[in-house]
Scaffold this motif. Structure first.
Motif, PDB file in Angstrom:
ATOM      1  N   UNK A 259       0.846  -1.184   0.000  1.00 10.01           N
ATOM      2  CA  UNK A 259       0.000   0.000   0.000  1.00 10.01           C
ATOM      3  C   UNK A 259       0.889   1.244   0.000  1.00 10.01           C
ATOM      4  N   UNK A 260       0.611   2.164  -0.912  1.00  9.58           N
ATOM      5  CA  UNK A 260       1.349   3.415  -1.015  1.00  9.58           C
ATOM      6  C   UNK A 260       0.361   4.565  -0.867  1.00  9.58           C
ATOM      7  N   UNK A 261       0.595   5.441   0.093  1.00 13.22           N
ATOM      8  CA  UNK A 261      -0.238   6.617   0.330  1.00 13.22           C
ATOM      9  C   UNK A 261       0.652   7.840   0.330  1.00 13.22           C
ATOM     10  N   UNK A 262       0.249   8.854  -0.422  1.00 12.06           N
ATOM     11  CA  UNK A 262       1.029  10.087  -0.514  1.00 12.06           C
ATOM     12  C   UNK A 262       0.106  11.278  -0.355  1.00 12.06           C
ATOM     13  N   UNK A 263       0.579  12.288   0.350  1.00 16.38           N
ATOM     14  CA  UNK A 263      -0.118  13.560   0.493  1.00 16.38           C
ATOM     15  C   UNK A 263       0.864  14.660   0.107  1.00 16.38           C
ATOM     16  N   UNK A 264       0.434  15.898   0.241  1.00 19.54           N
ATOM     17  CA  UNK A 264       1.300  16.993  -0.133  1.00 19.54           C
ATOM     18  C   UNK A 264       2.487  17.092   0.832  1.00 19.54           C
ATOM     19  N   UNK A 265       3.677  16.720   0.348  1.00 19.44           N
ATOM     20  CA  UNK A 265       4.886  16.858   1.148  1.00 19.44           C
ATOM     21  C   UNK A 265       5.213  15.703   2.056  1.00 19.44           C
ATOM     22  N   UNK A 266       4.410  14.622   2.076  1.00 18.43           N
ATOM     23  CA  UNK A 266       4.688  13.498   2.966  1.00 18.43           C
ATOM     24  C   UNK A 266       3.979  12.261   2.449  1.00 18.43           C
ATOM     25  N   UNK A 267       4.241  11.114   3.070  1.00 19.49           N
ATOM     26  CA  UNK A 267       3.578   9.880   2.661  1.00 19.49           C
ATOM     27  C   UNK A 267       4.068   8.698   3.462  1.00 19.49           C
ATOM     28  N   UNK A 268       3.475   7.537   3.166  1.00 20.33           N
ATOM     29  CA  UNK A 268       3.840   6.293   3.845  1.00 20.33           C
ATOM     30  C   UNK A 268       3.623   5.122   2.897  1.00 20.33           C
ATOM     31  N   UNK A 269       4.618   4.215   2.833  1.00 22.80           N
ATOM     32  CA  UNK A 269       4.533   2.984   2.053  1.00 22.80           C
ATOM     33  C   UNK A 269       4.588   1.810   3.026  1.00 22.80           C
ATOM     34  N   UNK A 270       3.772   0.784   2.780  1.00 23.23           N
ATOM     35  CA  UNK A 270       3.718  -0.373   3.674  1.00 23.23           C
ATOM     36  C   UNK A 270       3.649  -1.652   2.866  1.00 23.23           C
ATOM     37  N   UNK A 271       4.411  -2.666   3.291  1.00 22.07           N
ATOM     38  CA  UNK A 271       4.362  -3.999   2.689  1.00 22.07           C
ATOM     39  C   UNK A 271       4.233  -5.008   3.825  1.00 22.07           C
ATOM     40  N   UNK A 272       3.229  -5.901   3.739  1.00 21.74           N
ATOM     41  CA  UNK A 272       3.017  -6.944   4.741  1.00 21.74           C
ATOM     42  C   UNK A 272       2.918  -8.284   4.041  1.00 21.74           C
ATOM     43  N   UNK A 273       3.638  -9.288   4.563  1.00 23.33           N
ATOM     44  CA  UNK A 273       3.629 -10.610   3.933  1.00 23.33           C
ATOM     45  C   UNK A 273       3.102 -11.702   4.859  1.00 23.33           C
ATOM     46  N   UNK A 274       2.391 -11.312   5.904  1.00 26.53           N
ATOM     47  CA  UNK A 274       1.871 -12.285   6.857  1.00 26.53           C
ATOM     48  C   UNK A 274       2.805 -12.569   8.005  1.00 26.53           C
ATOM     49  N   UNK A 275       4.049 -12.110   7.897  1.00 27.03           N
ATOM     50  CA  UNK A 275       5.031 -12.302   8.969  1.00 27.03           C
ATOM     51  C   UNK A 275       5.782 -11.018   9.277  1.00 27.03           C
ATOM     52  N   UNK A 276       6.187 -10.298   8.244  1.00 24.24           N
ATOM     53  CA  UNK A 276       6.948  -9.064   8.397  1.00 24.24           C
ATOM     54  C   UNK A 276       6.164  -7.882   7.856  1.00 24.24           C
ATOM     55  N   UNK A 277       6.372  -6.732   8.487  1.00 24.71           N
ATOM     56  CA  UNK A 277       5.780  -5.483   8.024  1.00 24.71           C
ATOM     57  C   UNK A 277       6.913  -4.482   7.768  1.00 24.71           C
ATOM     58  N   UNK A 278       7.071  -4.089   6.507  1.00 24.42           N
ATOM     59  CA  UNK A 278       8.052  -3.074   6.131  1.00 24.42           C
ATOM     60  C   UNK A 278       7.309  -1.755   5.940  1.00 24.42           C
ATOM     61  N   UNK A 279       7.733  -0.724   6.669  1.00 22.24           N
ATOM     62  CA  UNK A 279       7.035   0.564   6.625  1.00 22.24           C
ATOM     63  C   UNK A 279       8.043   1.672   6.328  1.00 22.24           C
ATOM     64  N   UNK A 280       7.685   2.527   5.372  1.00 19.84           N
ATOM     65  CA  UNK A 280       8.519   3.659   4.982  1.00 19.84           C
ATOM     66  C   UNK A 280       7.689   4.919   5.161  1.00 19.84           C
ATOM     67  N   UNK A 281       8.124   5.817   6.021  1.00 22.86           N
ATOM     68  CA  UNK A 281       7.439   7.072   6.288  1.00 22.86           C
ATOM     69  C   UNK A 281       8.387   8.211   5.942  1.00 22.86           C
ATOM     70  N   UNK A 282       7.874   9.230   5.248  1.00 22.25           N
ATOM     71  CA  UNK A 282       8.769  10.308   4.822  1.00 22.25           C
ATOM     72  C   UNK A 282       8.060  11.656   4.865  1.00 22.25           C
ATOM     73  N   UNK A 283       8.857  12.709   4.898  1.00 22.11           N
ATOM     74  CA  UNK A 283       8.375  14.092   4.785  1.00 22.11           C
ATOM     75  C   UNK A 283       9.461  14.897   4.089  1.00 22.11           C
ATOM     76  N   UNK A 284       9.065  15.756   3.178  1.00 21.34           N
ATOM     77  CA  UNK A 284      10.022  16.545   2.418  1.00 21.34           C
ATOM     78  C   UNK A 284      10.457  17.774   3.212  1.00 21.34           C
ATOM     79  N   UNK A 285      11.543  18.380   2.745  1.00 23.88           N
ATOM     80  CA  UNK A 285      12.093  19.552   3.410  1.00 23.88           C
ATOM     81  C   UNK A 285      11.083  20.695   3.394  1.00 23.88           C
ATOM     82  N   UNK A 286      10.935  21.375   4.533  1.00 26.51           N
ATOM     83  CA  UNK A 286      10.101  22.568   4.632  1.00 26.51           C
ATOM     84  C   UNK A 286      10.762  23.507   5.639  1.00 26.51           C
ATOM     85  N   UNK A 287      10.129  24.637   5.876  1.00 25.01           N
ATOM     86  CA  UNK A 287      10.687  25.592   6.824  1.00 25.01           C
ATOM     87  C   UNK A 287      10.920  24.912   8.175  1.00 25.01           C
TER      88      UNK A 287
END
Length: 663
Positions: free
Chosen positions: A54-82
């Motif tokens: 699952x990939x979710x993106x909003x303005x300037x940030x987002x989160x990607x997730x992969x689940x295989x029934x045993x492991x959950x890989x999660x990527x959370x990010x935010x772009x540079x701002x003030x």
């Protein structure tokens, strides 16, 4: 099973295209796992062979997730701002299945190569870096960088010109991408210069691998804090040894809490992708928060803030201007002068006939209103005919039926109002509960960090106390031996016993024993060493003492000098013999373990055919290196001292094997 974090990388990426580069690397990784091409869309969900992405993106940030029934890989990010540099947090968690070891997700090396990504202090490339003699100064700068959070792994020169140091470094760099910086020394001159600078206690050589943890202070470091894996072990075991080293490196960062400046933005990104907050909330979360002293009582602080809010300060009165600037009194207006007569002396023009003007205006208004009335009547008749008929039917209907309709509508409106009010209150409670949970989570993270630091100090004290105890035990054993020989006073010199630095070292020491044979258990012992660096010396000393006691027992038993089992050996008068406490010895397992195949199978280990023709034997007898707690290391062995081989066969040295309570 409880969710366990196996991997964590906290990265700083100032580049303006962070989201685009990260999404491209992540999407390529997904496609390599059989997923379809990821479209350019704010939201994407797909499943392939039980693995869900699952990939979710909003303005300037987002989160990607992969689940295989045993492991959950999660990527959370935010772009540079003030006031905030762009960041990426990558975690791998295990939420089901048997405990396992996990390494860096496969997309990280490609992503790290797209920009100068750091951990906040040192550059992380995702690839191993080479340092020659001139580059050592930069390596030392990274080691002593105070903002560094990740370990720096240094791979030494093999010494035989095989180039294996580079191969090992590249393998490790791929395994620990994002969680460590991996370098290899180009030649012996670079290695010598590096070792001369850090000192003999922290040196690395002979193809060895040393991990330098964060907080490195030249001249003030303890060698035990920075683990080293010898080149002999790496050459003998190859990839398994490198995987153990990678597991230890990743374990050093997996449990760290997020930096203070990222904790609130990380939570806000989660709320944004769930639709519970607007993207603008991220800018507010990035605002620096005031730091309150830990010595202030939270309850007292809250009461003082409530009192401050309750005080209303009246507005200050406007200052009166000085007399020198008061406005001057207004002068009286002059009376209008009479209209002058005409220049030719004739009388002025006659006055305007107001009655005639009024009649004319009235006639024109009446004419226009008549046309307007026709237009309005036509519009009402054609456009609102249906509505007017409905209103007329409603007005002319039965008053009781009209009252019933009104009561029904009133009830419906009341129900909707109550539901709306309950939903609003529920949302407020949820928001309040979430804020309290996040605050409690932050407090618990701080408390865990404090307890972990305290545990490390206690483990250090335990290691010192155990070393003193072993030294005194050696002295007592020598004293008993001498007293058994002589009737007069005996002088015993203080002696420091052999002290292996780790369980693996103890097993290598055991190669010198003549009546104890160690099986294939280096991997399990190495895992304990890497996972618990502060306790490994304690366990190593106890393991070495136990193996020496088994060796002396097997010698005496095999030649007929002693009759009985190992427990009898430990309970009898020692006379200076090597023994261990009988409380640490168990010669059998419980019936629930022995009678169940899945528990007995993991306690069955390889032996020579001369011991058992099948090549494998169930070994229930074990020595407890730690009686209780987690982990609880064990030594499982087979006593054949009175049998055909006259030896002790050690099948396992490692963490507690599964039983009915750990399953």
């Amino acid at each position: 099973m409880p969710t366990t974090r196996l991997y964590q990388a906290v990265l700083r990426d100032p580049g303006p295209t962070l989201a685009k580069r990260l999404r491209r690397a992540f999407s390529t990784w997904l496609m390599g796992r059989g997923f379809p091409e990821v479209p350019i869309s704010p939201h994407f969900t797909a499943s392939v062979k039980g693995t869900r992405a699952r990939l979710d993106a909003a303005r300037g940030c987002g989160r990607f997730t992969v689940e295989d029934g045993r492991l959950r890989t999660r990527v959370t990010y935010a772009q540079t701002m003030d006031r905030m540099t762009g960041w990426v947090v990558v975690t791998v968690e295990q939420y089901a299945g048997d405990p396992a070891e996990e390494f860096a997700p496969g997309f990280l090396p490609d992503y790290l190569a797209t920009e100068r990504v750091t951990d906040g202090g040192v550059h992380l490339t995702g690839r191993a870096e080479e340092h020659d003699e001139d580059g050592i100064v930069y390596l030392l700068g990274d080691l002593s960088e105070r903002r560094r959070r990740v370990p720096v792994v240094v791979v030494a020169v093999e010494g035989r010109g095989t180039g294996s140091g580079r191969v090992h470094a590249e393998y490790l760099a791929d395994r620990v991408a994002g969680a460590a910086q991996v370098v290899w020394l180009a030649d012996l001159r670079a290695q010598d210069r590096f070792n001369d600078t850090v000192g003999d206690d922290l040196a690395v050589y002979g193809g060895g691998i040393r991990t330098y943890l964060a907080g490195f202070r030249p001249g003030e470091e303890e060698a035990d804090r920075h683990r080293v894996m010898g080149g002999k072990m790496v050459r003998a075991e190859g990839t398994p040894a490198l995987d153990r080293a990678a597991g230890y490196i990743i374990g050093e960062t997996a449990g760290l809490k997020l930096p203070d400046e990222l904790r609130e933005p990380y939570r806000v990104v989660g709320r944004i992708v769930q639709g519970d907050a607007e993207p603008e909330a991220l800018a507010e979360a990035a605002r620096p928060q005031p730091v309150r002293s830990a010595y202030i009582d939270p309850e007292q602080y809250r009461k003082m803030m409530d009192m401050a809010k309750a005080v209303t300060v009246p507005p200050a009165p406007k200052p009166r201007p000085p007399l020198s600037v008061l406005p001057a009194p207004r002068a009286p207006e002059p009376e209008p002068a009479p209209a002058p007569a005409a220049a030719n002396g004739k009388p002025a023009a006659p006055e305007l006939d107001l009655d005639l003007l009024a009649r004319t205006v009235a006639e024109r208004v009446a004419e226009r209103l008549s046309h307007l009335g026709d237009t309005v009547a036509k519009a009402v008749t054609e456009g609102m005919h249906g509505e007017l008929e409905s209103m007329l039917d409603l007005v002319t209907s039965d008053p009781q039926e009209l009252a019933r309709h009104m009561r029904t509508m009133t009830s419906h409106v009341a129900s909707l109002t109550r539901e709306l009010s309950e939903a609003r209150e529920g949302r407020e409670r949820a928001d309040s509960g979430r804020a309290e949970a996040e605050s409690e989570s932050a407090r618990l993270e701080d408390e865990i960090e404090r307890l972990v630091a305290q545990q490390r100090w206690l483990e250090t004290d335990l290691a010192e106390a155990t070393a003193r105890e072993r030294r005194l035990a050696v002295r007592v054993r020598r004293l008993e031996s001498e007293l058994a020989k002589a009737a007069g006073p005996v002088e015993i010199a203080d002696e420091t016993p052999e002290s292996p630095a780790s369980l693996v070292d103890a097993l290598h020491f055991a190669e010198s024993l003549t009546h104890v044979v160690i099986g294939e258990t280096m991997h399990e012992a190495g895992l304990l060493d890497l996972a618990h660096p502060t306790l490994r010396r304690v366990w190593a000393g106890k393991a070495w003492d136990a193996l020496c006691a088994l060796d002396e027992y097997a010698k005496a038993r095999s030649c007929g000098e002693f009759q009985g089992g190992f427990r009898d050996w430990c309970l009898a008068e020692t006379g200076g013999r090597r023994v261990i406490s009988a409380n640490l010895l168990a010669m059998k397992e419980s019936d629930s373990v022995t009678g169940r195949d899945k528990f007995s199978a993991v306690r069955t280990f390889a032996v020579p055919a001369e011991v058992d023709p099948s090549g494998r034997v169930f070994m229930p007898a074990h020595i407890k290196l730690r009686k209780a707690g987690t982990p609880a290391p064990r030594i499982h062995f087979l006593d054949d001292a009175g049998g055909a081989t006259g030896r002790i066969w050690v099948g396992y040295v490692g963490d507690h094997l599964p039983n009915t309570r750990t399953n």
